[in-house]
Design a protein around this motif. Structure first.
Motif, PDB file in Angstrom:
ATOM      1  N   ALA A 251       6.866  -4.540   4.887  1.00 53.38           N
ATOM      2  CA  ALA A 251       6.459  -3.207   5.356  1.00 53.38           C
ATOM      3  C   ALA A 251       5.038  -2.936   4.857  1.00 53.38           C
ATOM      4  CB  ALA A 251       7.441  -2.152   4.847  1.00 53.38           C
ATOM      5  N   GLY A 252       4.069  -3.398   5.640  1.00 51.77           N
ATOM      6  CA  GLY A 252       2.680  -3.283   5.188  1.00 51.77           C
ATOM      7  C   GLY A 252       2.406  -4.209   4.024  1.00 51.77           C
TER       8      GLY A 252
ATOM      9  N   SER B 150       4.683   3.795   3.732  1.00 52.66           N
ATOM     10  CA  SER B 150       5.344   4.847   4.517  1.00 52.66           C
ATOM     11  C   SER B 150       6.481   4.282   5.375  1.00 52.66           C
ATOM     12  CB  SER B 150       4.337   5.616   5.370  1.00 52.66           C
ATOM     13  OG  SER B 150       3.780   4.800   6.370  1.00 52.66           O
ATOM     14  N   ASN B 151       6.367   3.047   5.813  1.00 55.38           N
ATOM     15  CA  ASN B 151       7.492   2.442   6.551  1.00 55.38           C
ATOM     16  C   ASN B 151       8.670   2.196   5.624  1.00 55.38           C
ATOM     17  OD1 ASN B 151       7.013   1.824   9.501  1.00 55.38           O
ATOM     18  ND2 ASN B 151       5.073   1.147   8.611  1.00 55.38           N
TER      19      ASN B 151
ATOM     20  N   GLY C  78       0.802  -1.226   0.000  1.00 55.59           N
ATOM     21  CA  GLY C  78       0.000   0.000   0.000  1.00 55.59           C
ATOM     22  C   GLY C  78       0.825   1.262   0.000  1.00 55.59           C
ATOM     23  N   SER C  79       0.591   2.087   1.006  1.00 53.47           N
ATOM     24  CA  SER C  79       1.200   3.419   0.990  1.00 53.47           C
ATOM     25  C   SER C  79       2.712   3.386   1.152  1.00 53.47           C
ATOM     26  CB  SER C  79       0.568   4.305   2.062  1.00 53.47           C
ATOM     27  OG  SER C  79       0.732   3.695   3.316  1.00 53.47           O
TER      28      SER C  79
ATOM     29  N   HIS D 159       4.333  -5.106  12.806  1.00 52.84           N
ATOM     30  CA  HIS D 159       2.916  -5.382  13.056  1.00 52.84           C
ATOM     31  C   HIS D 159       2.376  -4.294  13.987  1.00 52.84           C
ATOM     32  CE1 HIS D 159      -0.740  -7.682  13.551  1.00 52.84           C
ATOM     33  NE2 HIS D 159      -0.654  -7.463  14.842  1.00 52.84           N
TER      34      HIS D 159
HETATM   35  C1  GAR Z   1       1.568  -0.262   9.148  1.00 51.45           C
HETATM   36  O1  GAR Z   1       0.843   0.266  10.231  1.00 51.45           O
HETATM   37  C2  GAR Z   1       2.012  -1.678   9.454  1.00 51.45           C
HETATM   38  O2  GAR Z   1       2.333  -1.887  10.809  1.00 51.45           O
HETATM   39  C3  GAR Z   1       0.778  -2.453   9.087  1.00 51.45           C
HETATM   40  O3  GAR Z   1       0.261  -1.826   7.947  1.00 51.45           O
HETATM   41  C4  GAR Z   1       0.663  -0.457   7.932  1.00 51.45           C
HETATM   42  C5  GAR Z   1       1.386  -0.227   6.642  1.00 51.45           C
HETATM   43  O4  GAR Z   1       1.651   1.128   6.451  1.00 51.45           O
HETATM   44  N1  GAR Z   1       1.096  -3.830   8.835  1.00 51.45           N
HETATM   45  C6  GAR Z   1       0.229  -4.818   8.999  1.00 51.45           C
HETATM   46  O5  GAR Z   1      -0.915  -4.654   9.366  1.00 51.45           O
HETATM   47  C7  GAR Z   1       0.785  -6.189   8.680  1.00 51.45           C
HETATM   48  N2  GAR Z   1      -0.133  -7.190   9.073  1.00 51.45           N
HETATM   49  P1  GAR Z   1       2.694   1.574   5.347  1.00 51.45           P
HETATM   50  O6  GAR Z   1       2.329   0.839   4.046  1.00 51.45           O
HETATM   51  O7  GAR Z   1       2.434   3.043   5.209  1.00 51.45           O
HETATM   52  O8  GAR Z   1       4.057   1.246   5.826  1.00 51.45           O
END
Ligand code: GAR
Length: 195
Positions: A91-92, A13-14, A10-11, A113
């Motif tokens: 990372a997500g 950001s991590n 997705g986004s 997580h």
């Molecule tokens: C983050 O909050 C991560 O901890 C979570 O999804 C988000 C991703 O954000 N991960 C999970 O839920 C994994 N089961 P990002 O795409 O902006 O990094």
């Protein structure tokens, strides 16, 4: 140069926080590591744009194009292994991985997580923390094992739950901490690698 591969859905950001930490040399020269590629299971993952803009190779392995988890994971492994990574960072990345995939990267596969594991593995972690009346919430960086959201814990970040918080409020507060914690945990992992 040691290669890191980051998987997103997705986004991202991590992933962006890790890339920025590497770019700013916050890992130190000695670590001699770079984010070599960012791979997504979704072509529309926003994070792919960030990676491209930062000169990082990107790839999409769309899970919808495969008839089984095993076939998808094999294609994903082939894409990852082109870069011979010392570390694969989830990372997500919102796909459950097969035991074969996890075994292939044993000891070099990290996940973040959004809960204080072992509390609230799985989805909807922030709403579940609110429903349970938790006063604290947070996120966990852990080694990935075949059991979902288990595995050795490398780092945790804790935030308070504030009165009137929605799941979105809590998610945003936790995410800010994730961005600080994940790059540090990655650097620590690299520092501990044998030379
Ligand atoms: C983050 O909050 C991560 O901890 C979570 O999804 C988000 C991703 O954000 N991960 C999970 O839920 C994994 N089961 P990002 O795409 O902006 O990094």
């Amino acid at each position: 140069m040691k290669n890191i591969v980051i998987l997103i859905s997705g986004s991202g950001s991590n992933m962006a926080a890790i890339v920025r930490a590497a770019e700013q040399g916050r890992w130190g020269e000695r670590l001699n590591a770079r984010v070599a590629t960012v791979v997504s299971n979704r072509a529309d993952a926003e994070g792919l744009r960030f990676a491209k803009d930062h000169g990082i190779a990107t790839a999409v392995v769309d899970h919808k194009g495969f008839s089984s988890r095993e076939a998808f994971d094999e294609a994903l492994m082939a894409e990852i292994d082109r870069f011979e990574p010392v570390l694969v960072v989830l990372a997500g990345f919102m796909r459950i991985l097969t035991p074969a995939f996890v075994a292939h990267y044993e000891g070099r596969l990290l996940n973040i997580h959004p809960s204080l594991l072992p509390a609230f593995p799985g989805l909807n972690t922030h709403q579940r923390a609110l429903d349970a009346g938790c006063q604290f919430a947070g996120a966990t960086v852990h080694q990935v094992t075949a059991e979902l959201d288990h595995g050795h814990i490398l780092a945790q970040a804790v935030v308070p739950v504030l009165q009137g918080d929605s799941a979105e409020d809590l998610a945003a507060r936790v995410l800010t901490q994730e961005h600080l914690m994940y790059p540090r945990a990655v650097a620590e992992f690299l520092r501990n690698l044998p030379l």
